[in-house]
Design an enzyme around this catalytic site. Structure first.
Site, PDB file in Angstrom:
ATOM      1  N   GLU A   1      66.583  10.701  16.054  1.00 20.57           N
ATOM      2  CA  GLU A   1      65.807  11.877  15.618  1.00 20.57           C
ATOM      3  C   GLU A   1      66.661  12.672  14.649  1.00 20.57           C
ATOM      4  OE1 GLU A   1      64.964  14.638  18.808  1.00 20.57           O
ATOM      5  OE2 GLU A   1      66.882  14.292  19.764  1.00 20.57           O
TER       6      GLU A   1
ATOM      7  N   LEU B   1      64.341  14.113  21.887  1.00 22.93           N
ATOM      8  CA  LEU B   1      63.513  15.154  22.497  1.00 22.93           C
ATOM      9  C   LEU B   1      62.039  14.792  22.291  1.00 22.93           C
ATOM     10  CD1 LEU B   1      63.902  18.055  23.797  1.00 22.93           C
ATOM     11  CD2 LEU B   1      62.901  18.833  21.660  1.00 22.93           C
TER      12      LEU B   1
ATOM     13  N   TYR C   1      65.827  25.611  27.537  1.00 28.66           N
ATOM     14  CA  TYR C   1      65.092  26.510  26.646  1.00 28.66           C
ATOM     15  C   TYR C   1      63.844  25.841  26.106  1.00 28.66           C
ATOM     16  CZ  TYR C   1      66.533  24.251  22.214  1.00 28.66           C
ATOM     17  OH  TYR C   1      66.705  23.368  21.178  1.00 28.66           O
TER      18      TYR C   1
ATOM     19  N   LYS D   1      65.794  19.639  26.975  1.00 31.37           N
ATOM     20  CA  LYS D   1      65.964  20.714  25.995  1.00 31.37           C
ATOM     21  C   LYS D   1      66.915  21.742  26.598  1.00 31.37           C
ATOM     22  CE  LYS D   1      62.960  22.896  22.529  1.00 31.37           C
ATOM     23  NZ  LYS D   1      63.609  22.363  21.361  1.00 31.37           N
TER      24      LYS D   1
HETATM   25  N1  PDD Z   1      63.878  22.188  18.012  1.00 28.69           N
HETATM   26  N2  PDD Z   1      64.336  17.150  18.387  1.00 28.69           N
HETATM   27  C1  PDD Z   1      65.241  18.136  18.508  1.00 28.69           C
HETATM   28  C2  PDD Z   1      66.664  17.773  18.750  1.00 28.69           C
HETATM   29  C3  PDD Z   1      64.831  19.468  18.408  1.00 28.69           C
HETATM   30  O1  PDD Z   1      65.735  20.452  18.556  1.00 28.69           O
HETATM   31  C4  PDD Z   1      63.462  19.775  18.144  1.00 28.69           C
HETATM   32  C5  PDD Z   1      62.947  21.174  18.026  1.00 28.69           C
HETATM   33  C6  PDD Z   1      62.554  18.699  18.013  1.00 28.69           C
HETATM   34  C7  PDD Z   1      61.075  18.922  17.761  1.00 28.69           C
HETATM   35  O2  PDD Z   1      60.402  19.400  18.909  1.00 28.69           O
HETATM   36  P1  PDD Z   1      59.084  20.313  18.763  1.00 28.69           P
HETATM   37  O3  PDD Z   1      58.137  19.556  17.897  1.00 28.69           O
HETATM   38  O4  PDD Z   1      58.587  20.463  20.155  1.00 28.69           O
HETATM   39  O5  PDD Z   1      59.511  21.622  18.117  1.00 28.69           O
HETATM   40  C8  PDD Z   1      63.025  17.406  18.159  1.00 28.69           C
HETATM   41  C9  PDD Z   1      63.484  23.563  18.109  1.00 28.69           C
HETATM   42  C10 PDD Z   1      62.480  23.998  17.110  1.00 28.69           C
HETATM   43  C11 PDD Z   1      64.749  24.416  18.160  1.00 28.69           C
HETATM   44  O6  PDD Z   1      65.671  24.017  18.836  1.00 28.69           O
HETATM   45  O7  PDD Z   1      64.757  25.498  17.560  1.00 28.69           O
END
Ligand code: PDD
Length: 286
Positions: free
Chosen positions: A179, A203, A32, A147
């Protein structure tokens, strides 16, 4: 009414249905992306599609669409949904076979789903006073760079934050900060921004990249390196970043103040740079 895309059809989100035998439902077998949209422009769409390809390659699922087709469909979803600022969610699963079998079916058509939700930025008091976080061992698998929709560990970890009156859970593995449950985490010590390096344990956040780019553009001292748990706990500042939360200061970890227990000077500076970047570049489609 929200409009979604499912397997070639645009339809009301409430009417979107997938078969119970879909491997996304049975195994969490899918990829996703969450793409923030400002002034109806998807932010860093090529970078999101690149990360999507990385996930699909990592789970051995052929990309069902090329970038031009993804771009067209995402544009269609943005146009058909309300709100200048949106959060586009897309997911691809390995699809539905007639049987439940861990190994991949020989021939199956992937399920492709896209929807949009309003992009709700954090309430101003979270920026002004900071948020509380709790910590937990990082119990996830060793491909956190992918992801995937198999998010049960992340859900349990985020729920821990909610259960303890916090906004996020900061994860530590083998003595180092990885993270957050759904965000990347930065530390600041003696004016230097510390960022855990991109590897299989976290991620690669698109917001993480923006923060590092803004730091470089404004000559903020920065070290991309492993951050020990003790260093994170003794940091002057901690921040969380994600597409939906932007940049938020963490002022309490496990009930103990981080730094002065208020948002730090470096955070306030980064927040201002980020907001300026949002107005000038993100809203301009950069
Ligand atoms: N999640 N790390 C994890 C585990 C995450 O799920 C996310 C973002 C990030 C930050 O990535 P980005 O800056 O590209 O949004 C880091 C999204 C928002 C979600 O799962 O809804």
């Amino acid at each position: 009414m929200q409009t979604a895309y499912l397997n070639g059809t645009l339809l009301p989100l409430a009417e979107a249905r997938v078969p119970a035998m879909d491997r996304g439902f049975l195994f969490g077998d899918g990829a996703y992306e969450v793409i923030p949209v400002y002034s109806r422009r998807p932010f860093r769409l090529p970078e999101h599609l690149h990360r999507l390809r990385h996930t699909l390659d990592g789970i051995r699922l052929a990309n069902p669409l090329d970038d031009a087709e993804w771009t067209r469909l995402i544009g269609e979803i943005i146009a058909r949904n309300d709100g200048e600022d949106q959060s586009v969610y897309l997911q691809i699963t390995r699809g539905a076979d007639g049987k439940r079998n861990h190994a991949f079916p020989a021939h199956v058509t992937p399920t492709v789903f896209i929807m949009s939700e309003p992009l709700v930025t954090p309430p101003p008091e979270q920026r002004d006073t900071g948020i509380a976080a709790v910590s937990a061992p990082d119990v996830r698998w060793l491909r956190c760079d992918l992801k995937t929709t198999s998010l049960l560990a992340n859900c349990l970890l985020r729920q821990l934050a909610v259960d303890t009156g916090c906004v996020e859970t900061i994860l530590f593995r083998d003595g180092f900060m990885t993270e957050g449950a759904a965000s990347n985490i930065f530390a600041v010590k003696a004016g230097v921004l510390l960022a855990p390096p991109k590897n299989h344990l976290m991620l690669p956040g698109i917001t993480y990249d923006v923060v590092l780019e803004l730091a470089a553009a404004h000559r903020l001292a920065c070290e991309v390196r492993d951050v020990a748990e003790a260093e994170a706990r003794a940091a002057d500042e901690l921040w969380m970043t994600s597409s939906t939360k932007e940049v938020l200061p963490i002022t309490l970890l496990d009930g103990r103040a981080i730094g002065t227990g208020t948002p730090g000077a470096v955070f306030r500076q980064m927040y201002a740079w980020y907001q300026d970047f949002k107005q000038t570049v993100m809203r301009g489609g950069g």
